[in-house]
Design an enzyme around this catalytic site. Sequence first.
Site, PDB file in Angstrom:
ATOM      1  N   GLY A  80       0.840  -1.191   0.000  1.00  0.00           N
ATOM      2  CA  GLY A  80       0.000   0.000   0.000  1.00  0.00           C
ATOM      3  C   GLY A  80       0.875   1.241   0.000  1.00  0.00           C
ATOM      4  O   GLY A  80       0.570   2.252  -0.644  1.00  0.00           O
ATOM      5  N   THR A  81       1.981   1.165   0.720  1.00  0.00           N
ATOM      6  CA  THR A  81       2.921   2.280   0.790  1.00  0.00           C
ATOM      7  C   THR A  81       3.458   2.639  -0.593  1.00  0.00           C
ATOM      8  O   THR A  81       3.447   3.801  -0.996  1.00  0.00           O
ATOM      9  CB  THR A  81       4.086   1.916   1.736  1.00  0.00           C
ATOM     10  OG1 THR A  81       3.552   1.746   3.050  1.00  0.00           O
ATOM     11  CG2 THR A  81       5.155   2.987   1.750  1.00  0.00           C
ATOM     12  N   ASN A 160      -7.171   5.133   8.873  1.00  0.00           N
ATOM     13  CA  ASN A 160      -6.714   3.896   9.508  1.00  0.00           C
ATOM     14  C   ASN A 160      -6.725   3.961  11.033  1.00  0.00           C
ATOM     15  O   ASN A 160      -6.803   2.942  11.694  1.00  0.00           O
ATOM     16  CB  ASN A 160      -5.316   3.528   9.008  1.00  0.00           C
ATOM     17  CG  ASN A 160      -4.360   4.699   9.048  1.00  0.00           C
ATOM     18  OD1 ASN A 160      -4.582   5.710   8.380  1.00  0.00           O
ATOM     19  ND2 ASN A 160      -3.305   4.590   9.822  1.00  0.00           N
ATOM     20  N   GLN A 188      -7.784   0.877   3.694  1.00  0.00           N
ATOM     21  CA  GLN A 188      -8.592   0.394   4.824  1.00  0.00           C
ATOM     22  C   GLN A 188     -10.010  -0.009   4.439  1.00  0.00           C
ATOM     23  O   GLN A 188     -10.657  -0.754   5.170  1.00  0.00           O
ATOM     24  CB  GLN A 188      -8.635   1.452   5.940  1.00  0.00           C
ATOM     25  CG  GLN A 188      -7.317   1.613   6.687  1.00  0.00           C
ATOM     26  CD  GLN A 188      -6.963   0.414   7.555  1.00  0.00           C
ATOM     27  OE1 GLN A 188      -7.822  -0.369   7.962  1.00  0.00           O
ATOM     28  NE2 GLN A 188      -5.687   0.244   7.841  1.00  0.00           N
ATOM     29  N   SER A 208      -4.115  -2.646  -0.659  1.00  0.00           N
ATOM     30  CA  SER A 208      -3.041  -3.484  -0.130  1.00  0.00           C
ATOM     31  C   SER A 208      -3.600  -4.846   0.255  1.00  0.00           C
ATOM     32  O   SER A 208      -4.718  -4.934   0.785  1.00  0.00           O
ATOM     33  CB  SER A 208      -2.429  -2.788   1.095  1.00  0.00           C
ATOM     34  OG  SER A 208      -1.447  -3.605   1.677  1.00  0.00           O
ATOM     35  N   ALA A 209      -2.819  -5.910   0.013  1.00  0.00           N
ATOM     36  CA  ALA A 209      -3.326  -7.273   0.224  1.00  0.00           C
ATOM     37  C   ALA A 209      -3.396  -7.682   1.696  1.00  0.00           C
ATOM     38  O   ALA A 209      -4.323  -8.376   2.103  1.00  0.00           O
ATOM     39  CB  ALA A 209      -2.438  -8.271  -0.542  1.00  0.00           C
ATOM     40  N   HIS A 210      -2.414  -7.240   2.510  1.00  0.00           N
ATOM     41  CA  HIS A 210      -2.345  -7.809   3.867  1.00  0.00           C
ATOM     42  C   HIS A 210      -3.407  -7.271   4.810  1.00  0.00           C
ATOM     43  O   HIS A 210      -3.553  -7.772   5.923  1.00  0.00           O
ATOM     44  CB  HIS A 210      -0.934  -7.646   4.457  1.00  0.00           C
ATOM     45  CG  HIS A 210      -0.592  -6.269   4.935  1.00  0.00           C
ATOM     46  ND1 HIS A 210      -0.689  -5.922   6.258  1.00  0.00           N
ATOM     47  CD2 HIS A 210      -0.145  -5.173   4.284  1.00  0.00           C
ATOM     48  CE1 HIS A 210      -0.292  -4.646   6.396  1.00  0.00           C
ATOM     49  NE2 HIS A 210       0.038  -4.184   5.205  1.00  0.00           N
ATOM     50  N   CYS A 334       3.006   1.256  12.132  1.00  0.00           N
ATOM     51  CA  CYS A 334       4.367   1.675  11.785  1.00  0.00           C
ATOM     52  C   CYS A 334       4.813   2.874  12.622  1.00  0.00           C
ATOM     53  O   CYS A 334       5.976   3.226  12.634  1.00  0.00           O
ATOM     54  CB  CYS A 334       4.496   1.956  10.295  1.00  0.00           C
ATOM     55  SG  CYS A 334       3.009   2.555   9.536  1.00  0.00           S
TER      56      CYS A 334
HETATM   57  N1  PLP Z   1      -2.616   3.511   3.794  1.00  0.00           N
HETATM   58  C1  PLP Z   1      -3.358   3.196   4.876  1.00  0.00           C
HETATM   59  C2  PLP Z   1      -4.613   3.959   5.162  1.00  0.00           C
HETATM   60  C3  PLP Z   1      -2.949   2.180   5.733  1.00  0.00           C
HETATM   61  O1  PLP Z   1      -3.663   1.878   6.807  1.00  0.00           O
HETATM   62  C4  PLP Z   1      -1.758   1.471   5.427  1.00  0.00           C
HETATM   63  C5  PLP Z   1      -1.319   0.399   6.345  1.00  0.00           C
HETATM   64  O2  PLP Z   1      -0.261   0.322   6.847  1.00  0.00           O
HETATM   65  C6  PLP Z   1      -1.033   1.830   4.276  1.00  0.00           C
HETATM   66  C7  PLP Z   1      -1.510   2.853   3.493  1.00  0.00           C
HETATM   67  C8  PLP Z   1       0.244   1.146   3.889  1.00  0.00           C
HETATM   68  O3  PLP Z   1       0.002  -0.140   3.393  1.00  0.00           O
HETATM   69  P1  PLP Z   1       1.187  -1.246   3.460  1.00  0.00           P
HETATM   70  O4  PLP Z   1       1.248  -1.716   4.871  1.00  0.00           O
HETATM   71  O5  PLP Z   1       0.732  -2.315   2.499  1.00  0.00           O
HETATM   72  O6  PLP Z   1       2.429  -0.583   3.010  1.00  0.00           O
END
Ligand code: PLP
Length: 394
Positions: A80-81, A160, A188, A208-210, A334
């Site tokens: 997602g990042t 989130n 989310q 994002s998959a996880h 994070c």
């Molecule tokens: N955007 C949101 C709103 C999130 O909650 C997250 C989760 O960490 C991310 C982006 C980033 O996704 P990823 O963990 O797959 O890098």
Amino acid sequence: MGERIQHHAMRTVYLDHAATTPLDPRVRKAMEPYLKSEYGNPSSLHRWGRNARMAIDAARETLAAALHADPAEICFVSSGTESCNLAIIGCALKAPPHRRHILVSAIEHHCVLHAAEWLIPFGYEVELIPVDGYGQVDPDAVRERIRDDTWLVSVMHANNEIGTLQPVEAIAAICRERGVWFHVDAVQTFGVLPVDVEAMGCDLLSVSAHKIYGPKGVGALYVRARTPLQPLMVGGGQERDRRAGTEHVAGIVGFAEAVRIAEAVRAVEAPRLTQLRDQFIQAVLETVPEATLTGHPTERLPTNAHFRFAGVPSDSLLIALDRAGIGASSGAACSAGSLEPSHVLLALGWDEHAAQQGVRFTLGRATTWEDLQYGVEVLAHEVARIRGKAPVTP
Ligand code: PLP
């Protein structure tokens, strides 16, 4: 009460599904061939390569169908990042010199905020869109801030930390009217609520998959046809020249299987989780003195309940909850462990002291009412215990 908690000491209840979700066994099964026998490089022309390519094509179709997009508009990335980085930086790098104003909401995930900030030394101006006390962006606040030099707007679908949903359709309409590109971070919401890029009217959208019982380390960016995008990874011509690098075939296959399952259960899961969430919120507010709900009472993720327990530092509470077998969080995983108060809570107008007292519980597919009842019981006990140690500050 104390004895009862002792009795439950070995019980574990995971209430941090916004941080990540367990891998669905069906997803693992779908991934397995691509971790064993189907090891071809999708760019190779032989049968090994063709098999891997076919798997990615099928996954792309699954994601496109779920998002109401064209398969060519789906770009697989590592997270997602990366998806948000590619959307913000990749789109901004295509801006002509007289269009370098970028608007992002004050409560975006750091992968959007920091991507926007990264652009500042290169001549871009980044302006934050404020939110109200519920954490919502007023579409008029976006309209007022769009200037002749605005190039890109980014507002997340759901936050989130506090779970507040944003009026992204209304914001998209304003962006389109003003000829400004619009990115939505739907990490989310995807898999929990319907995410339809056509109905939404966005140009870029991140998933994002996880977060949806898929593997970690795989995400996707929806890129509407003709949206300007400078690749951030260069090398081979993978993903239609938008993201170089040999694809994470097993991860992509797993992502698609997770999407398929999420779409199949959504009609049942979303109302079930909404009901559990509301029952939990009601029980916490009734049982724990001086507890307040953060965010919007109804315009929120079915999975999210976020509270402030006045006078209770969130780090002490989270340690106590963990000791009782409960996994919760104070916000973005994070950022956990950082001493900085949450930028999301500060954006709601909370002071630094209050912002150290927010705790997030996020529900998932395995969450039951019994789990949540145990959560309420432990919360009531631990909040009282911590308050007994430290006097309640106003
Ligand atoms: N955007 C949101 C709103 C999130 O909650 C997250 C989760 O960490 C991310 C982006 C980033 O996704 P990823 O963990 O797959 O890098």
